[in-house]
Every structure is written in C-alpha cells, then in structure tokens.
Design an enzyme around this catalytic site. Sequence first.
Site, short mmCIF file in Angstrom:
data_model
loop_
_atom_site.label_atom_id
_atom_site.label_comp_id
_atom_site.label_asym_id
_atom_site.label_seq_id
_atom_site.Cartn_x
_atom_site.Cartn_y
_atom_site.Cartn_z
N ARG A 1 -35.58 -29.46 24.70
CA ARG A 1 -34.36 -29.87 25.42
C ARG A 1 -34.48 -31.27 26.02
NH1 ARG A 1 -31.11 -25.65 26.58
NH2 ARG A 1 -30.15 -26.88 28.24
N LYS B 1 -32.39 -31.03 21.82
CA LYS B 1 -31.83 -29.96 21.00
C LYS B 1 -30.42 -29.56 21.44
CE LYS B 1 -32.29 -26.69 17.88
NZ LYS B 1 -32.16 -27.16 16.50
C1 F6R Z 1 -29.01 -32.35 13.77
C2 F6R Z 1 -28.64 -31.48 14.87
C3 F6R Z 1 -27.45 -31.84 15.68
C4 F6R Z 1 -26.69 -30.58 16.11
C5 F6R Z 1 -25.55 -30.96 17.06
C6 F6R Z 1 -24.72 -29.75 17.44
O1 F6R Z 1 -30.12 -31.86 13.09
O2 F6R Z 1 -29.28 -30.49 15.13
O3 F6R Z 1 -26.61 -32.73 15.01
O4 F6R Z 1 -26.19 -29.95 14.98
O5 F6R Z 1 -26.10 -31.54 18.22
O6 F6R Z 1 -25.49 -28.77 18.06
P1 F6R Z 1 -24.98 -27.29 18.19
O7 F6R Z 1 -24.89 -26.70 16.82
O8 F6R Z 1 -26.00 -26.60 19.04
O9 F6R Z 1 -23.63 -27.36 18.84
#
Ligand code: F6R
Length: 604
Positions: free
Chosen positions: A27, A599
């Site tokens: 995070r 993340k």
């Molecule tokens: C790229 C990646 C990010 C996420 C984006 C959305 O590998 O992981 O582009 O896809 O930050 O995150 P979520 O799906 O958690 O809303």
Amino acid sequence: MCGIVGYTGSKNCSSILFEGLSKLEYRGYDSAGITVIENSKAITIKAQGKLSNLKPELDKSGFTGTCGIGHTRWATHGKPSVENAHPHTSGRVTVVHNGIIENYVELKSHLISTGRIFSSETDTEIIAHLIDIGLSKGKTPLEAIAACTVSLKGTWALGILIDGYSDTLWAARNQSPLILGTSSGENFIASDIPAIMSLTNSVIFPEDNEIIEVSPDKISIFNEQLEEIRRTPQTILWNPVTAEKGGYKHFMLKEISEQPRALSDTIAGRITSEDLIYFDGIELPLNIKRVLIIACGTSYYAGLIGKYMIENTARIPVEVDFASEFRYRNPVLDANTLIISISQSGETADTLAAVKEARKSGAFTLSISNVINSQIPRVSSSSFYTHAGPEIGVASTKAFTCQLGALFMTAVHLGIKTGSLEQKEAIRLVGELRTIPSKMHSIIDQGAQIKVIARRYMSSTGFLYIARGLNYPIALEGALKLKEISYIHAEGYPAGEMKHGPIALIDENLPVVSIVPKNGYYQKVVSNLEEVRARGGKIIAIATRGDSEIADIATDLFQIPDTDPLLEPLLTVIPVQLLAYYISDFKGTDVDQPRNLAKSVTVE
Ligand code: F6R
C-alpha cells in the site's frame, strides 16, 4: 494509500505490528514506523524507505509492550523522510493515518497561532494536536477523538494511542479502508485483511464516521454522537498461505502462476452442471438498455474487453469510462442504464466516488470486486465477487483474469436475459470457459520461452504493443505492465491505427509485441505486421498454436492454445504479463513494489 495496523492483547506487539506492516507494504513503501506503549508512555521508532529499514530500529528498541500501532507510508503531504513518517505525536497523543485531510492548511495555521509546534510537513500531525487539545480540556479519549474528527474534511483511517492507557487503542474511519480483527484476549485494527489474517479470520467492518475503542477483550464502536453501535463479526475465508510468496521469487510471478486456480474459484459456484450461468444473489435491473463500465488502470482494460463481450452476447450498447473522468463529466444516466464498476481492491477512490455519483442519480450499480466487503461493493446495488485471493504484487495479474471471467459470465447471463443468446450457444460458451484454467496452465508451463525472449529484448528503450478487437485492450495492458514494473516506455495501439502515425516509430530498435491469434481479425493484423517487417521492425508475436504463416513473419514467436475469440484475452494476457515480469527481473527493478506506485489508490 498507506497501510495502518494496531494490536492490543497479552503478547509483545512489536513483532505482530512489523509482520502486519510487511503484509501491507504493497500500500506504500516510502517510510514506516511503529509506536508501542511502554510503561504507559508511547515510544516511537521510524525509518525512511522500505520496511526492512525499520528492522534494525526494531531490534534495538527492546520493546516489550502489548499495545501499539504501525504505519507504512505512501507520501501525499510532505516528502518521504523520517520526520514525515508516521506515527506522529503531540503531547499525550500518537496517531497513524491513511487518507488526506483536505482542510489541514487552515487547521494547521490556526493551531500554530495558538502556539502549537509542528515537527512534520504532514496533514496527519494536526490530528494528534487536535485530540491532545481535547484531552487537555478534560474530554475523555472518545470525546476528544469525536471533537477532532468533526472538524476534519477529507478521508481518514486512524489508529490512536494515548499515554496513560497501556492496553487501549482507538480507531476512526471516514472513506479510507479499516477493518477490526477480533480474537480471544486480543484485538486488531488494519487497513486490509492480509495484515491480520494469520492471527484471526473474524473481522468487523466499521462504517464512515465511526469511532472505535479497542481493548484486549472488547471492541466498542460508536457513531459521531458517541452512541454505541452493535456489529457482528464476519468470518473471512481467505487462506493465509495465499498471502505468502510460497517459494516464488516475487508475488507477481506467484500470482501469474495462480491464475488457473483463481479463475476456477471465480467460476465455481457460478456455473451449473448443465453449463448454465448461476447468477443467484446478484440482482440486475429488469430492462437494461445500456451498460456503462467504470474503472481505473488494469481494471479499466478489463472493462474494454467486457464491452466486446456484452455487446456480442447481449446486443446491448456498452460504454467504458475511466472512473476519474466519469465522475466529473455529468454523465447522462437513467433507470435503464446498468453501471458496472470494476475494482480489484474495491477501494480505489475515483471508482468509489464514481459509483456514489451514479447511485445518486438513481442508476443501478453492479460491482465486480475481489475484496469482500470493501467500500465499492458496500455502496453498490449488487456485487459480483471474484475469488482471486489476496493480490499482493502491485501490478495486477490474477485479479485481471478473474475480472474477465466475471465479465464473461455477466455477458452470457445478459445474453440469455435479453434473448439475444440462444441457450445452446450459452452452454457452448460456458463449456469453453471451463477449459480456460487448463489452457492457462499450458501457457504458464512454457513461461521459460518468454524468459528467453525477455532476455533478448531487455535493453530496448521502448516497446509497441499492437492488436485488434478483444485483444487490443491486451496490447494496452501489456504496455502498462511493462511500464509500471520495468520503467521502459511502452505504448499499446490498435494495429489498424499504426498507419495513422505510430508506424513512423518503426525501426530495427523498436520491438513490436503483436497479439495475433487466429480469429476474425487475423489477416488484418498479419497485413499490419507485414508493414512493420517491411520497415525493419522486430516482431514478437503471440499467436495460436500451429499457425505456420505467422512463424514466417515473426522474429520471435510464442504460441497459445486455441479458444473462442471472446475468451482469448484470458490467455493472450499471460505471455504479456510474463514478458513484463522477466524484463523487469532481468533489469533488477523492484517487481512487486515499483517506484511511485501503491496497490490501492485511495487518493484522487
Ligand atoms: C496496474 C494496476 C492498476 C490498478 C488500478 C485500479 O497493474 O494494478 O492500474 O488496476 O489502480 O485498481 P483497482 O482494480 O483496485 O480499482
């Protein structure tokens, strides 16, 4: 973004906190700190950089206390430094914070005018001051925290310690993720389940604007008026082993390899023995005339593929929008629009805000998310959970293919619902979905071939990814994966658009990764590749097994099993994930925690 953790019980808490932070480092990882109550007084250690830099401080600390809080930071206000690392202390109060205090400038200048001295550039430190002021006016800890949070604007998940209270900690949340873990004689707070899941699977999810008092034997939750609220713990079924590297060099490689299992878990329970989609428990509006998909990053690319899937099977028009654009563009919505949000974490700030906006206008919102009870499912009309298990590597891999599985099942379900898809065809498609996990296995088993290709091209300074149709978003995803973990510039492009500009880039130094399975677009992509070859470009082709024509054109070839075109992206994405992984590993960049990223993007 940041991660927070807290413990109170009978054990020495410092190693529990450190272990918890190690599960939350995804995070944020620019600094970390831990505070433990020792002889009724908060003692803090901090270090700049990764959590491992905190370890020597922890070893020297001699901590024995049984109540403490910890933090791993992703800087928003104030550069990464020891001074700006959390926890922050003022007087008797020490806090960790995930979120952003929007009115901190005005609060801080007022506090400075009253003689308060600040030792960091963060927005967080004002919280410690405000609570300390409340205590010094004779308020109880709960009253002081409530008075503080009422004056804050923005988002927060807080962990709070107060000198003089050796076995109690407090927490509060507004829009930032926070969970409470409960066990016999010990209780926990954390930003996310992996931080505590080796210690308890019994979890409570506090709501916005709640304040929590945590002692070893009791968790008490209060609303803003300090009225107590009852909430029953839920049992989380995630397995702690899935949050460990399990012998793999990186989480990303482990998570790429887990895709067959993750997809099987996502489809299990959603398809019947007759290969029909089982959508029970997921409500949808009756008369859907339009679908709008909102998401960010990799999840947005899943949405682009979802558009092809739904338009094909259900013949309903689908638009896909970046959540960060959607929420500010005053979109036209009505009761016949189905909004689908896609978010692995279920807490991405832009997607969350977009869903809230959509709900305000009366639209029906379906969330596709991987984290049970995360914020986006909680504010949505209905939820479809993927079962990828915890995804720790910052670059999303298994969550993406599970999102595609969920979108495919939604598309087939909508096809049946609208009458556009015959039952026989639906059964054939679902039968094909069942074969995908074993086809994924066969690709992963040949990962060594991608490693050879990665070594050959690891020194290239730019890459182009091209494809058409459903695989065009895989070109975008391949380029994103490479950029984010290897820091090499890469661009994804629809192959047919090359001649309108990007073809000028082609020379012998630019590898062109082309996703060209044998489908309706095949000959068109082959023609585009001939144009690349004629200009000396190097072609890395991802093509269908047994395709001899492409073997003559490609400089390097990786073959995948055949499947229905609607399911191809679930297979074609694996080689591009592996290519990015191996290039990054060869370059020695930090695969699981790439620079500048985190993340869960819980800031706008
Ligand atoms: C790229 C990646 C990010 C996420 C984006 C959305 O590998 O992981 O582009 O896809 O930050 O995150 P979520 O799906 O958690 O809303």
